[in-house]
Design a protein around this motif. Structure first.
Motif, PDB file in Angstrom:
ATOM      1  N   ALA A 346      -0.125 -21.230   7.530  1.00  0.00           N
ATOM      2  CA  ALA A 346      -0.390 -19.785   7.491  1.00  0.00           C
ATOM      3  C   ALA A 346       0.880 -19.014   7.129  1.00  0.00           C
ATOM      4  CB  ALA A 346      -0.932 -19.324   8.839  1.00  0.00           C
ATOM      5  N   TYR A 347       2.030 -19.500   7.602  1.00  0.00           N
ATOM      6  CA  TYR A 347       3.301 -18.852   7.259  1.00  0.00           C
ATOM      7  C   TYR A 347       3.513 -18.893   5.747  1.00  0.00           C
ATOM      8  CZ  TYR A 347       8.306 -18.413   6.391  1.00  0.00           C
ATOM      9  OH  TYR A 347       9.526 -18.042   5.876  1.00  0.00           O
ATOM     10  N   ALA A 348       3.263 -20.040   5.129  1.00  0.00           N
ATOM     11  CA  ALA A 348       3.441 -20.168   3.684  1.00  0.00           C
ATOM     12  C   ALA A 348       2.516 -19.219   2.935  1.00  0.00           C
ATOM     13  CB  ALA A 348       3.191 -21.605   3.260  1.00  0.00           C
ATOM     14  N   GLN A 349       1.296 -19.069   3.423  1.00  0.00           N
ATOM     15  CA  GLN A 349       0.350 -18.153   2.786  1.00  0.00           C
ATOM     16  C   GLN A 349       0.838 -16.716   2.904  1.00  0.00           C
ATOM     17  OE1 GLN A 349      -3.202 -19.294   4.886  1.00  0.00           O
ATOM     18  NE2 GLN A 349      -3.736 -20.895   3.390  1.00  0.00           N
ATOM     19  N   LYS A 350       1.419 -16.380   4.037  1.00  0.00           N
ATOM     20  CA  LYS A 350       1.966 -15.033   4.223  1.00  0.00           C
ATOM     21  C   LYS A 350       3.136 -14.777   3.285  1.00  0.00           C
ATOM     22  CE  LYS A 350       4.557 -14.036   7.760  1.00  0.00           C
ATOM     23  NZ  LYS A 350       5.059 -13.859   9.137  1.00  0.00           N
ATOM     24  N   GLU A 351       3.855 -15.843   2.901  1.00  0.00           N
ATOM     25  CA  GLU A 351       4.996 -15.728   1.986  1.00  0.00           C
ATOM     26  C   GLU A 351       4.562 -15.701   0.524  1.00  0.00           C
ATOM     27  OE1 GLU A 351       8.624 -15.706   2.654  1.00  0.00           O
ATOM     28  OE2 GLU A 351       7.733 -14.895   4.470  1.00  0.00           O
ATOM     29  N   GLY A 352       3.259 -15.791   0.285  1.00  0.00           N
ATOM     30  CA  GLY A 352       2.771 -15.681  -1.085  1.00  0.00           C
ATOM     31  C   GLY A 352       2.371 -16.983  -1.748  1.00  0.00           C
ATOM     32  N   LEU A 353       2.468 -18.108  -1.029  1.00  0.00           N
ATOM     33  CA  LEU A 353       2.032 -19.392  -1.576  1.00  0.00           C
ATOM     34  C   LEU A 353       0.592 -19.673  -1.174  1.00  0.00           C
ATOM     35  CD1 LEU A 353       5.126 -21.688  -0.869  1.00  0.00           C
ATOM     36  CD2 LEU A 353       4.474 -20.639  -3.030  1.00  0.00           C
ATOM     37  N   PRO A 354      -0.096 -20.564  -1.913  1.00  0.00           N
ATOM     38  CA  PRO A 354      -1.460 -20.928  -1.494  1.00  0.00           C
ATOM     39  C   PRO A 354      -1.471 -21.596  -0.122  1.00  0.00           C
ATOM     40  CG  PRO A 354      -1.017 -21.632  -3.752  1.00  0.00           C
ATOM     41  CD  PRO A 354       0.291 -21.188  -3.183  1.00  0.00           C
ATOM     42  N   GLY A 355      -0.346 -22.196   0.253  1.00  0.00           N
ATOM     43  CA  GLY A 355      -0.237 -22.888   1.533  1.00  0.00           C
ATOM     44  C   GLY A 355       0.759 -24.024   1.401  1.00  0.00           C
ATOM     45  N   MET A 356       0.905 -24.808   2.465  1.00  0.00           N
ATOM     46  CA  MET A 356       1.744 -26.001   2.423  1.00  0.00           C
ATOM     47  C   MET A 356       0.885 -27.181   2.873  1.00  0.00           C
ATOM     48  SD  MET A 356       5.614 -25.206   3.757  1.00  0.00           S
ATOM     49  CE  MET A 356       5.151 -24.641   5.387  1.00  0.00           C
ATOM     50  N   GLY A 357       0.887 -28.229   2.052  1.00  0.00           N
ATOM     51  CA  GLY A 357       0.229 -29.442   2.512  1.00  0.00           C
ATOM     52  C   GLY A 357       1.025 -30.039   3.661  1.00  0.00           C
ATOM     53  N   TYR A 358       0.357 -30.824   4.509  1.00  0.00           N
ATOM     54  CA  TYR A 358       1.089 -31.434   5.618  1.00  0.00           C
ATOM     55  C   TYR A 358       0.467 -32.766   6.020  1.00  0.00           C
ATOM     56  CZ  TYR A 358      -2.652 -29.374   8.537  1.00  0.00           C
ATOM     57  OH  TYR A 358      -3.863 -29.020   9.083  1.00  0.00           O
ATOM     58  N   ILE A 359       1.312 -33.579   6.629  1.00  0.00           N
ATOM     59  CA  ILE A 359       0.895 -34.832   7.268  1.00  0.00           C
ATOM     60  C   ILE A 359       1.564 -34.848   8.631  1.00  0.00           C
ATOM     61  CG2 ILE A 359       0.970 -37.353   7.186  1.00  0.00           C
ATOM     62  CD1 ILE A 359       1.294 -37.153   4.144  1.00  0.00           C
ATOM     63  N   ALA A 396      -2.296 -38.177  10.058  1.00  0.00           N
ATOM     64  CA  ALA A 396      -3.435 -37.264  10.078  1.00  0.00           C
ATOM     65  C   ALA A 396      -3.153 -36.067   9.194  1.00  0.00           C
ATOM     66  CB  ALA A 396      -3.714 -36.814  11.514  1.00  0.00           C
ATOM     67  N   GLY A 397      -4.223 -35.329   8.875  1.00  0.00           N
ATOM     68  CA  GLY A 397      -4.108 -34.166   8.020  1.00  0.00           C
ATOM     69  C   GLY A 397      -4.756 -34.413   6.671  1.00  0.00           C
ATOM     70  N   PRO A 398      -5.105 -33.334   5.968  1.00  0.00           N
ATOM     71  CA  PRO A 398      -5.830 -33.468   4.690  1.00  0.00           C
ATOM     72  C   PRO A 398      -5.110 -34.334   3.662  1.00  0.00           C
ATOM     73  CG  PRO A 398      -5.778 -31.177   5.422  1.00  0.00           C
ATOM     74  CD  PRO A 398      -4.887 -31.934   6.341  1.00  0.00           C
ATOM     75  N   LEU A 399      -3.781 -34.195   3.550  1.00  0.00           N
ATOM     76  CA  LEU A 399      -3.053 -34.983   2.559  1.00  0.00           C
ATOM     77  C   LEU A 399      -3.154 -36.473   2.844  1.00  0.00           C
ATOM     78  CD1 LEU A 399       0.313 -33.189   1.692  1.00  0.00           C
ATOM     79  CD2 LEU A 399      -1.750 -33.363   0.351  1.00  0.00           C
ATOM     80  N   ALA A 400      -3.054 -36.839   4.124  1.00  0.00           N
ATOM     81  CA  ALA A 400      -3.110 -38.256   4.484  1.00  0.00           C
ATOM     82  C   ALA A 400      -4.426 -38.872   4.047  1.00  0.00           C
ATOM     83  CB  ALA A 400      -2.910 -38.415   5.986  1.00  0.00           C
ATOM     84  N   LYS A 401      -5.516 -38.141   4.230  1.00  0.00           N
ATOM     85  CA  LYS A 401      -6.826 -38.662   3.830  1.00  0.00           C
ATOM     86  C   LYS A 401      -6.916 -38.833   2.325  1.00  0.00           C
ATOM     87  CE  LYS A 401      -9.240 -36.641   7.792  1.00  0.00           C
ATOM     88  NZ  LYS A 401     -10.241 -35.625   8.234  1.00  0.00           N
ATOM     89  N   ASN A 402      -6.281 -37.933   1.577  1.00  0.00           N
ATOM     90  CA  ASN A 402      -6.393 -37.950   0.121  1.00  0.00           C
ATOM     91  C   ASN A 402      -5.527 -39.027  -0.536  1.00  0.00           C
ATOM     92  OD1 ASN A 402      -8.097 -35.682  -1.205  1.00  0.00           O
ATOM     93  ND2 ASN A 402      -7.147 -34.699   0.573  1.00  0.00           N
ATOM     94  N   ILE A 403      -4.359 -39.306   0.013  1.00  0.00           N
ATOM     95  CA  ILE A 403      -3.456 -40.235  -0.684  1.00  0.00           C
ATOM     96  C   ILE A 403      -3.474 -41.632  -0.074  1.00  0.00           C
ATOM     97  CG2 ILE A 403      -1.956 -38.339  -1.392  1.00  0.00           C
ATOM     98  CD1 ILE A 403       0.075 -39.215   0.678  1.00  0.00           C
TER      99      ILE A 403
END
Length: 619
Positions: A346-359, A396-403
């Protein structure tokens, strides 16, 4: 007896009991204890409690006194009762019974209170700065500033430097910011400028044969304000040396800076100058997202592009097919919870990015064990509880599932992370996300309690690129100081301009740039070539920097130096979050002096004398 005082308000002790004394100062506060009036009398040095009861001949006058009246009192020093001694102040063992009083300056109702820790809007504080400066915290800040400057001067003199003054009125010279222009009465239509820095003059001092120069120099720049920068003027320790290389400058200025921080840092750790890292500009951008990194934060970012190429995470996989793109990871030790990861996203989105991926890495769940062993979740829970199956760790997290698990494990090992940790990911062309990644690194370090608050962490940032290429036009221009000597001299200018590095350096401390400097380009032929690459002809160079270029044709020595920001140094030492807290009479954030009414409209007579006309502002 002296007309105003025999002692300051910090001097009296039990040794003066029974003496008649005279004190002058401001009424900090008045307390009425059943007909006995107690006044905390304050001057620049400290506080003394004075009191008055109906037996005093001036009791009626003392009753009229209010906060911040300036008064003189004569009285008798008395010892306080043992249970009333105040060990927090030097005069806490005594009090003074008032026999006579004179009001030196009465006060109107105060727009802000001096006593106490009340918060007031900055506009109010700056409009009534003379009252704001009476507050204890501000008095301490200004004394600290004065002491720091005195210490710097002594340390420079001890290093065989002499202080020389350079002009305040000079020619306009681009230094990277806007000039303040001064119209000339004697030369209508022409303008002087206030110097952005003594840069050219201190180099000319070296050409003049003076081996070491320093100055506590005022600098004037018409800039937009920031918390760590004044919008109009500031002071710096300016220094220059002849016949030196980069390391010589480091070895000279570092002990001065370290010594000041040791002297005034309140016991916080200051690394020895020999331990200060030297980090290239490009590595600083990669690891910290900033050329002024806060090394109290141990997080170091890394490139992890290879783990996402051809992966199931299409956003990064496709992005990496474009030239000049990267994926970088921000390790977050102990940040391994979904709640924290979502908050940083959410912080990244507030800074103007789409977001930050995470694991993030957590204890393996019963669901994961059941899936691995092909059993029910209930059976998996039982096996975990009995110890028949070791839980272990899972990503865990969306990136982990994808890669997938192999790539996430490779990322974990590269970043040196483990159970309970996390990592955040940003991708694209580095210049589009580096600054946000750097800020995210700072926020992550602060929220996870990783920052060593009891330390001043210094690092030299070196190897600044001299040139950059405009992505839209393809043209080359200066990225950093055009007067730095290129590493490799003339030979370096024969290759790709984007590969040319300068002998330019900054000193960073706790996320602030404290010092900036360079080994100067003192060879005219190299200077002309350096400017030619950036599209500036010899005639332009001579027109804009003629004084210095001409001087370099008469036996200029190799020389270099730096400048250290006094205001920022004091701001760090005072633990202030805003530079205006350590400047006696600062401007506000709109570059206005609310106390003196500047900037102001000139009188018509002044304009006529200068042959100037003011145009109305554009809509």
């Amino acid at each position: 007896m002296h007309a105003y005082r025999s002692h300051s308000c910090a001097e009296l002790t039990s040794a003066e009991v029974g003496q008649t004394v005279r004190l002058s100062g401001w009424v900090n506060r008045v307390r009425d204890h059943g007909g006995v009036l107690f006044i905390d009398l304050r001057d620049h040095y400290g506080m003394t409690q004075v009191l008055c009861d109906p037996d005093s001949p001036v009791f009626a006058d003392v009753e009229k006194v209010r906060s911040e009246w300036c008064i003189r009192i004569d009285g008798e020093v008395k010892a306080r009762d043992a249970d009333l001694v105040n060990p927090k102040i030097p005069t806490g063992q005594i009090e003074v019974f008032i026999r006579d009083m004179e009001v030196l300056g009465a006060s109107k109702e105060l727009p802000l209170m001096v006593f106490g820790d009340q918060e007031y809007p900055e506009e109010t504080r700056l409009k009534y700065r003379y009252l704001d400066l009476r507050r204890e915290a501000m008095q301490e800040n200004m004394k600290l500033r004065s002491d720091v400057v005195a210490s710097i001067r002594k340390r420079m003199w001890d290093n065989d430097f002499r202080e020389y003054q350079t002009p305040i009125i000079t020619a306009s010279s681009p230094e990277g910011a806007r000039d303040f222009l001064v119209p000339s009465r004697l030369h209508p239509g022409k303008f002087y400028a206030l110097p952005q820095a003594p840069q050219q003059f201190k180099q000319l001092i070296m050409v003049s044969g003076y081996d070491k120069y320093f100055q506590i120099a005022p600098c004037f720049r018409d800039e937009d304000p920031r918390a760590d920068r004044s919008p109009t003027d500031f002071y710096q320790l300016d220094m220059e040396m002849s016949f030196v290389e980069q390391q010589d400058v480091f070895d000279t200025i570092a002990p001065v800076i370290a010594g000041v921080f040791e002297e005034f840092g309140g016991g916080r750790k200051v690394d020895a100058p020999a331990e200060w890292e030297q980090i290239s500009y490009r590595d600083a951008a990669l690891w910290y997202g900033s050329d002024k990194p806060d090394l109290r934060n141990p997080i170091k970012m890394q490139v992890v592009s290879d783990h996402f190429r051809g992966s199931g995470f299409a956003i990064f996989a496709k992005l990496l097919e474009q030239d000049g793109t990267e994926v970088r990871a921000i390790p977050a030790p102990t940040g391994g919870s979904r709640k924290f990861c979502d908050r940083m996203n959410a912080y990244a989105q507030k800074e103007g990015l789409p977001g930050m991926g995470y694991i993030f890495w957590r204890e393996k769940t019963a669901d994961a064990v059941a899936q691995e062993l092909g059993i029910t979740v209930k059976e998996a829970q039982a096996k975990l509880k009995s110890g028949e199956v070791e839980g272990g760790m899972e990503a865990a997290g969306p990136l982990a599932k994808n890669i997938g698990p192999e790539r996430t494990e490779a990322i974990r090992q590269q970043l040196g992370l483990g159970l309970g940790d996390a990592a955040f990911f940003l991708g694209g062309k580095p210049k589009t996300f580096e600054a946000i990644a750097g800020r995210a690194r700072n926020v992550i370090g602060a929220e996870l309690g990783l920052i060593d608050e009891d330390r001043f962490a210094f690092a030299w940032i070196v190897d600044f690129p001299i040139y950059e290429r405009d992505e839209e036009t393809g043209e080359i221009d200066f990225e950093h100081n055009p007067f730095s000597m290129p590493q490799g001299g003339m030979d370096a200018l024969k290759g790709d301009p984007e590969d040319v590095l300068g002998y330019q350096y900054d000193l960073a401390c706790n996320g602030y740039e404290l010092v900036s400097g360079a080994i100067r380009n003192h060879r005219p032929e190299i200077m002309f070539k350096a400017f030619e690459i950036a599209g500036y002809g010899a005639d332009q160079v001579e027109k804009r920097f003629g004084g210095m270029v001409n001087a370099f044709q008469y036996g200029a020595p190799p020389h270099g130096g730096c400048a250290a920001g006094i205001d920022r140094i004091v701001m760090l030492l005072a633990d202030a979050e805003n530079i205006r807290e350590v400047i006696m009479f600062p401007m506000n954030q709109r570059a206005e002096d609310l106390m003196m009414g500047a900037p102001s409209e000139p009188m018509n007579e002044q304009l006529r004398e200068l042959r100037l006309r003011v145009l109305p502002p554009e809509d």
